[in-house]
Design a protein around this motif. Structure first.
Motif, PDB file in Angstrom:
ATOM      1  N   LEU A  34      10.003  -3.033  -4.673  1.00  0.00           N
ATOM      2  CA  LEU A  34      10.060  -2.232  -3.242  1.00  0.00           C
ATOM      3  C   LEU A  34       9.408  -3.161  -2.180  1.00  0.00           C
ATOM      4  O   LEU A  34       8.205  -4.059  -2.549  1.00  0.00           O
ATOM      5  CB  LEU A  34       9.010  -0.997  -3.256  1.00  0.00           C
ATOM      6  CG  LEU A  34       9.672  -0.039  -4.352  1.00  0.00           C
ATOM      7  CD1 LEU A  34       8.470   1.089  -4.677  1.00  0.00           C
ATOM      8  CD2 LEU A  34      10.819   0.923  -4.056  1.00  0.00           C
ATOM      9  N   GLY A  35       9.915  -3.163  -1.044  1.00  0.00           N
ATOM     10  CA  GLY A  35       9.601  -4.287   0.010  1.00  0.00           C
ATOM     11  C   GLY A  35       9.795  -3.778   1.417  1.00  0.00           C
ATOM     12  O   GLY A  35      10.529  -2.633   1.516  1.00  0.00           O
ATOM     13  N   TYR A  45       9.188   0.715   3.871  1.00  0.00           N
ATOM     14  CA  TYR A  45       9.346   0.139   2.513  1.00  0.00           C
ATOM     15  C   TYR A  45      10.450   0.943   1.768  1.00  0.00           C
ATOM     16  O   TYR A  45      10.393   2.094   1.682  1.00  0.00           O
ATOM     17  CB  TYR A  45       8.113   0.342   1.733  1.00  0.00           C
ATOM     18  CG  TYR A  45       6.966  -0.313   2.299  1.00  0.00           C
ATOM     19  CD1 TYR A  45       7.057  -1.664   3.047  1.00  0.00           C
ATOM     20  CD2 TYR A  45       5.942   0.114   2.805  1.00  0.00           C
ATOM     21  CE1 TYR A  45       6.189  -2.514   3.497  1.00  0.00           C
ATOM     22  CE2 TYR A  45       4.479  -0.372   3.063  1.00  0.00           C
ATOM     23  CZ  TYR A  45       4.818  -1.931   3.623  1.00  0.00           C
ATOM     24  OH  TYR A  45       3.937  -2.574   4.093  1.00  0.00           O
ATOM     25  N   TRP A  87       2.042   2.071   1.077  1.00  0.00           N
ATOM     26  CA  TRP A  87       2.261   2.179  -0.187  1.00  0.00           C
ATOM     27  C   TRP A  87       1.943   3.486  -0.569  1.00  0.00           C
ATOM     28  O   TRP A  87       2.346   4.080  -1.896  1.00  0.00           O
ATOM     29  CB  TRP A  87       1.504   1.059  -0.855  1.00  0.00           C
ATOM     30  CG  TRP A  87       2.097  -0.394  -0.389  1.00  0.00           C
ATOM     31  CD1 TRP A  87       1.407  -1.303   0.436  1.00  0.00           C
ATOM     32  CD2 TRP A  87       3.589  -1.052  -0.529  1.00  0.00           C
ATOM     33  NE1 TRP A  87       2.161  -2.246   0.734  1.00  0.00           N
ATOM     34  CE2 TRP A  87       3.577  -2.143   0.264  1.00  0.00           C
ATOM     35  CE3 TRP A  87       4.534  -0.552  -1.308  1.00  0.00           C
ATOM     36  CZ2 TRP A  87       4.460  -2.984   0.176  1.00  0.00           C
ATOM     37  CZ3 TRP A  87       5.753  -1.490  -1.246  1.00  0.00           C
ATOM     38  CH2 TRP A  87       5.851  -2.482  -0.646  1.00  0.00           C
ATOM     39  N   PHE A  90       4.366   5.918  -2.156  1.00  0.00           N
ATOM     40  CA  PHE A  90       5.064   5.776  -3.592  1.00  0.00           C
ATOM     41  C   PHE A  90       3.650   6.210  -4.432  1.00  0.00           C
ATOM     42  O   PHE A  90       4.098   7.094  -5.331  1.00  0.00           O
ATOM     43  CB  PHE A  90       5.243   4.425  -3.785  1.00  0.00           C
ATOM     44  CG  PHE A  90       6.346   3.919  -2.912  1.00  0.00           C
ATOM     45  CD1 PHE A  90       7.718   4.261  -2.987  1.00  0.00           C
ATOM     46  CD2 PHE A  90       6.112   3.019  -1.791  1.00  0.00           C
ATOM     47  CE1 PHE A  90       8.743   3.787  -2.282  1.00  0.00           C
ATOM     48  CE2 PHE A  90       6.995   2.532  -0.937  1.00  0.00           C
ATOM     49  CZ  PHE A  90       8.413   3.199  -1.274  1.00  0.00           C
ATOM     50  N   TRP A 120       6.897  -0.109 -10.892  1.00  0.00           N
ATOM     51  CA  TRP A 120       6.949  -0.770  -9.401  1.00  0.00           C
ATOM     52  C   TRP A 120       6.513  -2.098  -9.504  1.00  0.00           C
ATOM     53  O   TRP A 120       5.397  -2.490  -9.715  1.00  0.00           O
ATOM     54  CB  TRP A 120       6.482   0.095  -8.470  1.00  0.00           C
ATOM     55  CG  TRP A 120       7.195   1.270  -8.038  1.00  0.00           C
ATOM     56  CD1 TRP A 120       8.548   1.701  -8.015  1.00  0.00           C
ATOM     57  CD2 TRP A 120       6.823   2.689  -7.821  1.00  0.00           C
ATOM     58  NE1 TRP A 120       9.056   2.971  -7.816  1.00  0.00           N
ATOM     59  CE2 TRP A 120       7.886   3.689  -7.763  1.00  0.00           C
ATOM     60  CE3 TRP A 120       5.411   3.348  -7.911  1.00  0.00           C
ATOM     61  CZ2 TRP A 120       7.743   5.128  -7.500  1.00  0.00           C
ATOM     62  CZ3 TRP A 120       5.503   4.377  -7.747  1.00  0.00           C
ATOM     63  CH2 TRP A 120       6.162   5.386  -7.397  1.00  0.00           C
ATOM     64  N   PHE A 122       5.598  -4.034  -5.878  1.00  0.00           N
ATOM     65  CA  PHE A 122       5.361  -3.837  -4.446  1.00  0.00           C
ATOM     66  C   PHE A 122       5.599  -5.520  -4.009  1.00  0.00           C
ATOM     67  O   PHE A 122       4.316  -6.317  -4.252  1.00  0.00           O
ATOM     68  CB  PHE A 122       4.126  -3.470  -4.118  1.00  0.00           C
ATOM     69  CG  PHE A 122       3.715  -2.132  -4.252  1.00  0.00           C
ATOM     70  CD1 PHE A 122       4.980  -1.139  -5.036  1.00  0.00           C
ATOM     71  CD2 PHE A 122       2.529  -1.354  -4.373  1.00  0.00           C
ATOM     72  CE1 PHE A 122       4.869   0.247  -5.104  1.00  0.00           C
ATOM     73  CE2 PHE A 122       2.623   0.208  -4.551  1.00  0.00           C
ATOM     74  CZ  PHE A 122       3.684   0.803  -5.119  1.00  0.00           C
ATOM     75  N   VAL A 125       2.791  -6.853   0.247  1.00  0.00           N
ATOM     76  CA  VAL A 125       1.395  -6.031   0.180  1.00  0.00           C
ATOM     77  C   VAL A 125       0.604  -6.793   1.220  1.00  0.00           C
ATOM     78  O   VAL A 125       0.419  -8.014   0.844  1.00  0.00           O
ATOM     79  CB  VAL A 125       1.031  -5.533  -0.822  1.00  0.00           C
ATOM     80  CG1 VAL A 125      -0.374  -4.564  -0.683  1.00  0.00           C
ATOM     81  CG2 VAL A 125       2.060  -4.764  -2.102  1.00  0.00           C
ATOM     82  N   GLU A 129      -3.670  -3.530   3.159  1.00  0.00           N
ATOM     83  CA  GLU A 129      -3.072  -2.564   2.233  1.00  0.00           C
ATOM     84  C   GLU A 129      -3.681  -2.410   0.949  1.00  0.00           C
ATOM     85  O   GLU A 129      -3.860  -1.666   0.085  1.00  0.00           O
ATOM     86  CB  GLU A 129      -1.491  -2.664   2.389  1.00  0.00           C
ATOM     87  CG  GLU A 129      -1.076  -2.446   3.672  1.00  0.00           C
ATOM     88  CD  GLU A 129       0.560  -2.446   3.705  1.00  0.00           C
ATOM     89  OE1 GLU A 129       1.062  -1.687   3.965  1.00  0.00           O
ATOM     90  OE2 GLU A 129       1.143  -3.432   3.257  1.00  0.00           O
ATOM     91  N   VAL A 157       1.758  -1.231 -11.508  1.00  0.00           N
ATOM     92  CA  VAL A 157       2.278  -1.597 -10.410  1.00  0.00           C
ATOM     93  C   VAL A 157       1.932  -3.313 -10.488  1.00  0.00           C
ATOM     94  O   VAL A 157       0.816  -3.523 -10.799  1.00  0.00           O
ATOM     95  CB  VAL A 157       1.734  -1.011  -9.290  1.00  0.00           C
ATOM     96  CG1 VAL A 157       1.894  -1.882  -7.943  1.00  0.00           C
ATOM     97  CG2 VAL A 157       2.231   0.686  -9.171  1.00  0.00           C
ATOM     98  N   ILE A 159       1.731  -6.371  -7.862  1.00  0.00           N
ATOM     99  CA  ILE A 159       1.529  -6.416  -6.352  1.00  0.00           C
ATOM    100  C   ILE A 159       1.872  -8.183  -6.231  1.00  0.00           C
ATOM    101  O   ILE A 159       0.968  -8.894  -6.662  1.00  0.00           O
ATOM    102  CB  ILE A 159       0.104  -6.125  -6.071  1.00  0.00           C
ATOM    103  CG1 ILE A 159      -0.052  -4.635  -6.221  1.00  0.00           C
ATOM    104  CG2 ILE A 159      -0.070  -6.525  -4.546  1.00  0.00           C
ATOM    105  CD1 ILE A 159      -1.233  -3.958  -5.687  1.00  0.00           C
TER     106      ILE A 159
END
Ligand code: SF4
Ligand code: SF4
Length: 387
Positions: A34-35, A45, A87, A90, A120, A122, A125, A129, A157, A159
């Motif tokens: 996700l981005g 996002y 974020w 999500f 996920w 991410f 980020v 965040e 997650v 990151i």
């Protein structure tokens, strides 16, 4: 993600090839990446499968009550600040089913919502965040009643942070000590180096998982010059910050000024729309709603984001405790900047600036705090009233 060691190594990834290899490698490891991407005139996002999904050549112009996308004069992939989403959408989604109930001829069956099966990654980020995710972790995971669904989503997650090379118009992370450089809480951290004849990312490693991943990708070691260029990009962003919030004694300042006349002034402007709470990456309040179909054979309990700006939020036995805009704005800002320390040991604000940008009338939390600081105890008393 677990951070098992501090950042000690830096590598260089080419854009777009090296970055695409990173996205692909995350996909191979089972992550949904996700981005940031452009949609409806904003950077939001969503799922990213290729570098072309990123907002190449776009930047954002942000001011109080104003957000616009504009073209840059280069092809930077992360040349913007934070958009309306965080974020949070999500990890702590705006609408979440808690359980469903079905009644048939034989009885009633209640089913819990299925556990999230997705892993996920991410991508992109920002430092503020990461701090916001840390704050939500404290609220949702580290209190006396951990949220199982949040824990499930958060656990795996990965990151990929991106250090800011350009501050947004409403950012004030420097004064909140939350940015613009990510220093922990990530697996990998990228700094975009654009200019000259190459477009690359300096990559810093923040976890064993990040080290293992980067080792599989085509990369070069970063030189001292590359590190200096990355440091300069972050320093430029820090120097661009047009706002700051003086946090010295802010808890005592706000808790001691519950009757300050500034609350009346801000109430004249505040629409109590709740936008500030919806875009804030740390606000976590929810309400629960029950729905059933017209035949009464199925029902569902749903958790949705709520806002301290609604009358219902503080409704108790026949009335709202916070019936005025004054009391609701004061509750929000005093909770963010003061009472959050009593509850969670940190500020509830990371200086992302979203509440300023997305406030339809441009109310600015940094200006409101400064106004109270400029004439503290201008009100009559020091108690927390409800109106
Ligand atoms: S401060 Fe702005 S965004 Fe927040 S409730 Fe008031 S008008 Fe809406
Ligand atoms: S209060 Fe405003 S600036 Fe602070 S974290 Fe929330 S949205 Fe960002």
């Amino acid at each position: 993600m677990s951070v098992t060691r501090s950042v000690t190594q830096a590598a260089l990834l080419d854009a777009p090839g090296g970055l695409q290899a990173l996205i692909d490698a995350l996909g191979v490891r089972g992550y949904q990446v996700l981005g940031p991407t452009v949609r409806d005139g904003a950077i939001i996002y969503d799922t990213i499968t290729q570098v072309a999904d990123l907002p190449a050549g776009w930047t954002d112009q942000q001011e109080a009550g104003r957000y616009r996308l504009e073209r840059r004069d280069d092809d930077a992939l992360f040349g913007f600040a934070v958009g309306p989403q965080s974020w949070k959408r999500f990890l702590h989604p705006p609408v979440e089913s808690l359980w469903t109930m079905r009644r048939d001829g034989t009885g009633v069956t209640i089913s819990s919502a299925p556990a999230a099966a997705v892993k996920w990654a991410f991508l992109g980020v920002r430092a503020c965040e990461i701090h916001a995710i840390g704050i939500q972790d404290r609220v949702m995971l580290e209190g006396p009643y951990p949220d199982d669904a949040y824990a499930m989503r958060r656990r795996d997650v990965f990151i990929v942070a991106v250090n800011c090379g350009q501050a947004g118009g409403t950012c004030f992370c420097v004064s909140m000590h939350t940015g613009p450089k990510a220093v922990s809480g990530f697996d990998l951290a990228l700094t975009e180096l654009i200019g000259g004849d190459r477009h690359r990312f300096l990559v810093e490693v923040g976890s064993e998982a990040g080290a293992e991943l980067i080792a599989q990708l085509p990369h070069e070691p970063a030189s001292a010059e590359h590190q200096a260029a990355a440091d300069a990009a972050v320093a430029r962003a820090a120097g661009q910050m047009g706002r700051s919030l003086d946090t010295a004694g802010i808890k005592e300042l706000l808790q001691g000024n519950a009757d300050h006349p500034r609350w009346d002034e801000v109430a004249e402007r505040c629409l109590t729309c709740g936008n500030c709470t919806m875009v804030c990456p740390t606000c976590f309040c929810t309400t629960v709603e029950d729905h059933s179909d017209l035949t009464g054979s199925t029902a569902e309990r749903v958790r949705t984001w709520d806002s301290c700006f609604t009358m219902d939020f503080s409704y108790l036995h026949g009335g709202s405790v916070r019936s005025t805009a004054r009391s609701r704005y004061r509750q929000w800002m005093t909770h963010k900047l003061a009472n959050w320390f009593d509850q969670f040991g940190t500020s509830g604000c990371v200086g992302c600036g979203r509440c300023i940008t997305w406030c339809p009338v441009g109310i600015d939390i940094t200006h409101e705090a400064a106004a109270i600081r400029s004439s503290p105890n201008a009100g009559k008393g020091e108690q927390h009233g409800g109106s």
